[in-house]
Motif scaffolding. Structure first.
Motif, mmCIF file in Angstrom:
data_model
loop_
_atom_site.group_PDB
_atom_site.id
_atom_site.type_symbol
_atom_site.label_atom_id
_atom_site.label_comp_id
_atom_site.label_asym_id
_atom_site.label_seq_id
_atom_site.Cartn_x
_atom_site.Cartn_y
_atom_site.Cartn_z
ATOM 1 N N LEU A 149 -0.179 2.980 -14.265
ATOM 2 C CA LEU A 149 1.256 2.433 -14.165
ATOM 3 C C LEU A 149 1.651 1.841 -15.515
ATOM 4 O O LEU A 149 2.698 1.918 -16.007
ATOM 5 C CB LEU A 149 1.336 1.499 -13.269
ATOM 6 N N ALA A 150 0.688 1.473 -16.321
ATOM 7 C CA ALA A 150 0.679 0.645 -17.680
ATOM 8 C C ALA A 150 1.600 1.489 -18.633
ATOM 9 O O ALA A 150 2.588 0.877 -19.191
ATOM 10 C CB ALA A 150 -0.432 -0.112 -18.029
ATOM 11 N N ASP A 151 1.335 2.619 -18.740
ATOM 12 C CA ASP A 151 1.828 3.438 -19.723
ATOM 13 C C ASP A 151 3.323 3.630 -19.317
ATOM 14 O O ASP A 151 4.073 4.082 -20.383
ATOM 15 C CB ASP A 151 1.190 4.679 -19.920
ATOM 16 N N ASP A 152 3.626 3.506 -18.008
ATOM 17 C CA ASP A 152 5.127 3.829 -17.795
ATOM 18 C C ASP A 152 5.982 2.921 -18.153
ATOM 19 O O ASP A 152 7.227 2.947 -18.096
ATOM 20 C CB ASP A 152 4.986 3.942 -16.056
ATOM 21 N N HIS A 193 0.747 -1.180 -0.125
ATOM 22 C CA HIS A 193 -0.014 0.155 0.116
ATOM 23 C C HIS A 193 0.909 1.538 0.082
ATOM 24 O O HIS A 193 1.847 1.364 0.491
ATOM 25 C CB HIS A 193 -0.926 0.096 1.342
ATOM 26 N N GLU A 194 0.387 2.400 -0.719
ATOM 27 C CA GLU A 194 1.056 3.463 -0.814
ATOM 28 C C GLU A 194 2.511 3.654 -0.906
ATOM 29 O O GLU A 194 3.115 3.176 -1.622
ATOM 30 C CB GLU A 194 0.384 4.243 0.446
ATOM 31 N N LEU A 195 3.100 4.097 0.055
ATOM 32 C CA LEU A 195 4.787 4.226 0.376
ATOM 33 C C LEU A 195 5.534 2.864 0.188
ATOM 34 O O LEU A 195 6.344 2.750 -0.350
ATOM 35 C CB LEU A 195 5.277 4.995 1.545
ATOM 36 N N GLY A 196 4.689 1.817 0.820
ATOM 37 C CA GLY A 196 5.036 0.604 0.928
ATOM 38 C C GLY A 196 5.388 -0.108 -0.534
ATOM 39 O O GLY A 196 6.109 -0.909 -0.740
ATOM 40 N N PRO A 217 1.877 5.358 -5.392
ATOM 41 C CA PRO A 217 2.252 6.838 -6.031
ATOM 42 C C PRO A 217 3.286 6.724 -7.039
ATOM 43 O O PRO A 217 4.180 7.675 -7.559
ATOM 44 C CB PRO A 217 2.823 7.600 -4.823
ATOM 45 N N LEU A 218 3.584 5.467 -7.596
ATOM 46 C CA LEU A 218 4.574 4.972 -8.556
ATOM 47 C C LEU A 218 4.402 5.958 -9.964
ATOM 48 O O LEU A 218 5.398 5.894 -10.514
ATOM 49 C CB LEU A 218 4.867 3.608 -8.672
ATOM 50 N N ASN A 264 -2.231 -3.177 -10.382
ATOM 51 C CA ASN A 264 -2.140 -1.993 -9.724
ATOM 52 C C ASN A 264 -3.534 -1.298 -9.412
ATOM 53 O O ASN A 264 -4.312 -1.019 -10.528
ATOM 54 C CB ASN A 264 -1.220 -0.927 -10.553
ATOM 55 N N VAL A 265 -4.189 -1.455 -8.098
ATOM 56 C CA VAL A 265 -5.467 -1.059 -8.020
ATOM 57 C C VAL A 265 -5.335 0.380 -7.566
ATOM 58 O O VAL A 265 -4.437 0.471 -6.579
ATOM 59 C CB VAL A 265 -6.082 -1.942 -7.009
#
Length: 274
Positions: free
Chosen positions: A230-233, A140-143, A182-183, A211-212
């Motif tokens: 994230l897929a586009d990254d 989750h998040e920063l994790g 936040p990736l 990625n949810v």
């Protein structure tokens, strides 16, 4: 046999077992499987490391004035997420200070916290992998940032970050599930003072990555920086994350318990258990 590992986000947290039990309450199928010892479920806890190391005043000041910090603290001269009554309810009033402190501590000039946290995550994954065939890593998040750095074995930080790679064989046995990550924007947000700028890399040989996210989650899409997908990254790689947008049912779109209770997450976990 498979095992599920949880990796929490930033901010104050209870002890590992209490936090594990709280996450499992949102995943009753997994809770039953864990009680019956069919699918072990564990929490990789790093809040104790973070609470023991305060970021320097200079790092906090830098992050507060940085684009990342301003997105959570100030929007065009107005109070930002976590401070404004009308906007901050989506994050929790005052949480901006905690987020800025977390970012400053993890990405700051002293790499010791970053190295210690990533080392603990790596060691936890390796320990569990010695006893099971496959792992579902739920972050989750920063994790999710910490997990990503361990899975890719990326250093990012000049002069720091030495830790052992988990290896291609172990990566191939991991399914990665990110919640409110936040990736999508973090490494593009001009963290150049302490972070080596480089293109994002899909973890080599990773089993799969889901990625949810909720677009209203301020950790996923803060002002100025909004990029929830994230897929586009990773479009230039053979594999890329599978984005799964949804509406977090919790009052705060950032809530991990809301994310865990949604059908895409519960169905993925049920499939892993089966």
């Amino acid at each position: 046999m498979g095992a599920v590992l949880f990796l929490h986000g930033g901010g104050p947290k209870p002890d590992a077992e209490t936090l594990r039990s709280q996450w499992l309450q949102s995943l009753p199928d997994l809770a039953r499987a864990a009680d019956e010892e069919r699918v072990p479920a564990g929490m990789i806890h790093w809040a104790d490391l973070a609470s023991a190391q305060e970021p320097s005043a200079a790092d906090v000041e830098w992050m507060s004035g940085h684009l990342v910090g301003r997105a959570f603290r100030e929007i065009d001269g107005k109070q930002g997420l976590g401070h404004d009554d009308s906007i901050g309810t989506t994050l929790g009033r005052g949480r901006a200070d905690i987020l800025i402190r977390d970012f400053a501590a993890y990405f700051g000039s002293d790499p010791s916290l970053r190295n210690a946290v990533r080392g603990r995550v790596r060691e936890s994954i390796q320990h569990v992998a010695d006893h099971v065939d496959r792992i579902l890593l739920v972050a989750h998040e920063l994790g999710s940032v910490i997990a990503y750095e361990v899975l890719t074995h990326r250093r990012y930080m000049p002069g720091g970050g030495d830790f052992e790679d988990i290896g291609d064989d172990l990566r191939s046995r991991i399914a990665f599930l990110t919640l409110g990550s936040p990736l999508g924007w973090l490494y593009d947000a001009e963290l150049a003072q302490y972070v080596r700028r480089s293109s994002k890399t899909f973890p080599r040989g990773l089993g799969r990555w889901t990625n949810v996210y909720d677009e209203k989650d301020p950790m996923v899409a803060p002002p100025f920086l909004a990029d929830p997908t994230l897929a586009d990254d990773f479009a230039t790689f053979e594999h890329n994350p599978v984005d799964s947008p949804l509406q977090n049912p919790a009052p705060t779109p950032n809530s991990v318990y809301g994310y865990l209770s949604t059908p895409p997450v519960s169905e993925l976990v049920a499939s892993f258990i089966a």
